[in-house]
Motif scaffolding. Structure first.
Motif, PDB file in Angstrom:
ATOM      1  N   ALA A  22       0.817  -1.218   0.000  1.00 18.99           N
ATOM      2  CA  ALA A  22       0.000   0.000   0.000  1.00 18.99           C
ATOM      3  C   ALA A  22       0.851   1.270   0.000  1.00 18.99           C
ATOM      4  O   ALA A  22       0.483   2.245  -0.652  1.00 18.99           O
ATOM      5  N   GLY A  23       1.973   1.278   0.695  1.00 15.77           N
ATOM      6  CA  GLY A  23       2.809   2.480   0.755  1.00 15.77           C
ATOM      7  C   GLY A  23       3.306   2.922  -0.607  1.00 15.77           C
ATOM      8  O   GLY A  23       3.036   4.056  -1.035  1.00 15.77           O
ATOM      9  N   PRO A  24       4.023   2.060  -1.341  1.00 11.99           N
ATOM     10  CA  PRO A  24       4.483   2.463  -2.674  1.00 11.99           C
ATOM     11  C   PRO A  24       3.330   2.778  -3.635  1.00 11.99           C
ATOM     12  O   PRO A  24       3.416   3.716  -4.417  1.00 11.99           O
ATOM     13  N   TRP A  25       2.244   2.004  -3.565  1.00 14.21           N
ATOM     14  CA  TRP A  25       1.118   2.269  -4.454  1.00 14.21           C
ATOM     15  C   TRP A  25       0.454   3.590  -4.093  1.00 14.21           C
ATOM     16  O   TRP A  25       0.064   4.360  -4.974  1.00 14.21           O
ATOM     17  N   HIS A  26       0.332   3.863  -2.813  1.00 19.63           N
ATOM     18  CA  HIS A  26      -0.224   5.131  -2.328  1.00 19.63           C
ATOM     19  C   HIS A  26       0.567   6.300  -2.906  1.00 19.63           C
ATOM     20  O   HIS A  26      -0.008   7.250  -3.439  1.00 19.63           O
ATOM     21  N   ARG A  27       1.890   6.226  -2.851  1.00 16.34           N
ATOM     22  CA  ARG A  27       2.732   7.323  -3.361  1.00 16.34           C
ATOM     23  C   ARG A  27       2.573   7.508  -4.869  1.00 16.34           C
ATOM     24  O   ARG A  27       2.435   8.631  -5.349  1.00 16.34           O
ATOM     25  N   ILE A  28       2.585   6.414  -5.620  1.00 18.19           N
ATOM     26  CA  ILE A  28       2.501   6.549  -7.070  1.00 18.19           C
ATOM     27  C   ILE A  28       1.112   7.035  -7.497  1.00 18.19           C
ATOM     28  O   ILE A  28       0.987   7.875  -8.395  1.00 18.19           O
ATOM     29  N   MET A  29       0.053   6.578  -6.843  1.00 22.48           N
ATOM     30  CA  MET A  29      -1.286   7.019  -7.231  1.00 22.48           C
ATOM     31  C   MET A  29      -1.548   8.466  -6.818  1.00 22.48           C
ATOM     32  O   MET A  29      -2.228   9.196  -7.528  1.00 22.48           O
ATOM     33  N   ARG A  54      -6.706  11.109   2.311  1.00 22.96           N
ATOM     34  CA  ARG A  54      -7.041   9.754   2.746  1.00 22.96           C
ATOM     35  C   ARG A  54      -5.810   9.047   3.295  1.00 22.96           C
ATOM     36  O   ARG A  54      -4.718   9.162   2.758  1.00 22.96           O
ATOM     37  N   PRO A  55      -6.009   8.268   4.336  1.00 22.60           N
ATOM     38  CA  PRO A  55      -4.880   7.530   4.911  1.00 22.60           C
ATOM     39  C   PRO A  55      -4.499   6.333   4.043  1.00 22.60           C
ATOM     40  O   PRO A  55      -5.268   5.887   3.190  1.00 22.60           O
ATOM     41  N   GLU A  56      -3.327   5.820   4.294  1.00 23.91           N
ATOM     42  CA  GLU A  56      -2.817   4.684   3.539  1.00 23.91           C
ATOM     43  C   GLU A  56      -3.744   3.475   3.627  1.00 23.91           C
ATOM     44  O   GLU A  56      -3.834   2.687   2.690  1.00 23.91           O
ATOM     45  N   ASP A  94      -6.861   3.334   3.299  1.00 18.55           N
ATOM     46  CA  ASP A  94      -7.843   3.377   2.217  1.00 18.55           C
ATOM     47  C   ASP A  94      -7.257   2.789   0.929  1.00 18.55           C
ATOM     48  O   ASP A  94      -7.953   2.128   0.162  1.00 18.55           O
ATOM     49  N   PHE A  95      -5.978   3.027   0.707  1.00 15.63           N
ATOM     50  CA  PHE A  95      -5.307   2.458  -0.461  1.00 15.63           C
ATOM     51  C   PHE A  95      -5.131   0.949  -0.276  1.00 15.63           C
ATOM     52  O   PHE A  95      -5.260   0.184  -1.223  1.00 15.63           O
ATOM     53  N   ARG A  96      -4.857   0.536   0.940  1.00 12.02           N
ATOM     54  CA  ARG A  96      -4.724  -0.891   1.241  1.00 12.02           C
ATOM     55  C   ARG A  96      -6.049  -1.610   0.941  1.00 12.02           C
ATOM     56  O   ARG A  96      -6.049  -2.715   0.405  1.00 12.02           O
ATOM     57  N   ALA A  97      -7.184  -0.965   1.253  1.00 10.66           N
ATOM     58  CA  ALA A  97      -8.491  -1.571   0.997  1.00 10.66           C
ATOM     59  C   ALA A  97      -8.707  -1.810  -0.496  1.00 10.66           C
ATOM     60  O   ALA A  97      -9.288  -2.826  -0.891  1.00 10.66           O
ATOM     61  N   VAL A  98      -8.246  -0.905  -1.345  1.00  8.79           N
ATOM     62  CA  VAL A  98      -8.361  -1.098  -2.795  1.00  8.79           C
ATOM     63  C   VAL A  98      -7.548  -2.319  -3.209  1.00  8.79           C
ATOM     64  O   VAL A  98      -7.999  -3.148  -3.999  1.00  8.79           O
ATOM     65  N   LEU A  99      -6.348  -2.443  -2.662  1.00  8.01           N
ATOM     66  CA  LEU A  99      -5.485  -3.574  -3.015  1.00  8.01           C
ATOM     67  C   LEU A  99      -6.047  -4.907  -2.523  1.00  8.01           C
ATOM     68  O   LEU A  99      -5.729  -5.956  -3.071  1.00  8.01           O
TER      69      LEU A  99
END
Length: 167
Positions: A15-22, A43-45, A47-52
């Motif tokens: 989620a961290g790397p994907w969060h940064r790139i998105m 949005r916190p990280e 939320d990105f983890r939930a997408v993944l």
């Protein structure tokens, strides 16, 4: 020696790397994604983890864990149709041959899961993206352009996966 392209599936642990790139994608290309910068900036990280957790998200790059291009697909509206979304290559990686293999991987994954069609929406003025997807075999559908929340017209493109399922 040229570096070898790597493709890998992103998991919630990424989620961290994907969060940064998105976040970079949304900032750079405001209005070209269904989501916009204002919707995701705070949005916190997690939320990105939930997408993944729910989507089949892949990355491309020269080193595992350092994505330079990302994309995902989900089955949203129909069990037969997959939706391609969030395809983005960092500016420094454009033209390096990452996006096409990444999208082909996403197409293969959707076909392997039994989907017969994959579709996406592209802002009508994003000519670079329209040319890219047409080169990969996507074609406009009969669906009239839709106006996104930012007031931009989006064109639906689709690719028939049935030949891939038969192979």
């Amino acid at each position: 020696m040229n570096p070898r392209l790597l493709l890998w599936r992103l998991t919630p642990a990424d989620a961290g790397p994907w969060h940064r790139i998105m976040r970079g994608a949304l900032a750079e290309l405001q209005g070209l994604f269904a989501s916009d910068w204002a919707e995701w900036i705070d949005r916190p990280e997690c939320d990105f983890r939930a997408v993944l957790e729910r989507a089949d998200c892949w990355a491309a790059g020269w080193a595992q864990g350092q994505p330079l291009a990302v994309g995902r697909w989900e089955a949203l509206d129909s069990p037969d149709t997959a939706t391609l979304m969030g395809v983005y290559a960092q500016p420094s990686a454009r033209g390096a041959g990452l996006a096409a293999p990444l999208v082909r991987q996403l197409i293969a994954q959707a076909a392997a899961q039994g989907h017969h069609r994959i579709q996406l929406d592209v802002v009508a003025t994003n000519l670079r993206a329209l040319r890219f997807y047409r080169r990969l075999g996507f074609a406009p559908t009969a669906t009239p352009p839709l106006r996104n929340p930012l007031g931009l017209d989006e064109i639906e493109l689709a690719l028939d996966l049935a030949p891939r399922l038969a192979a």
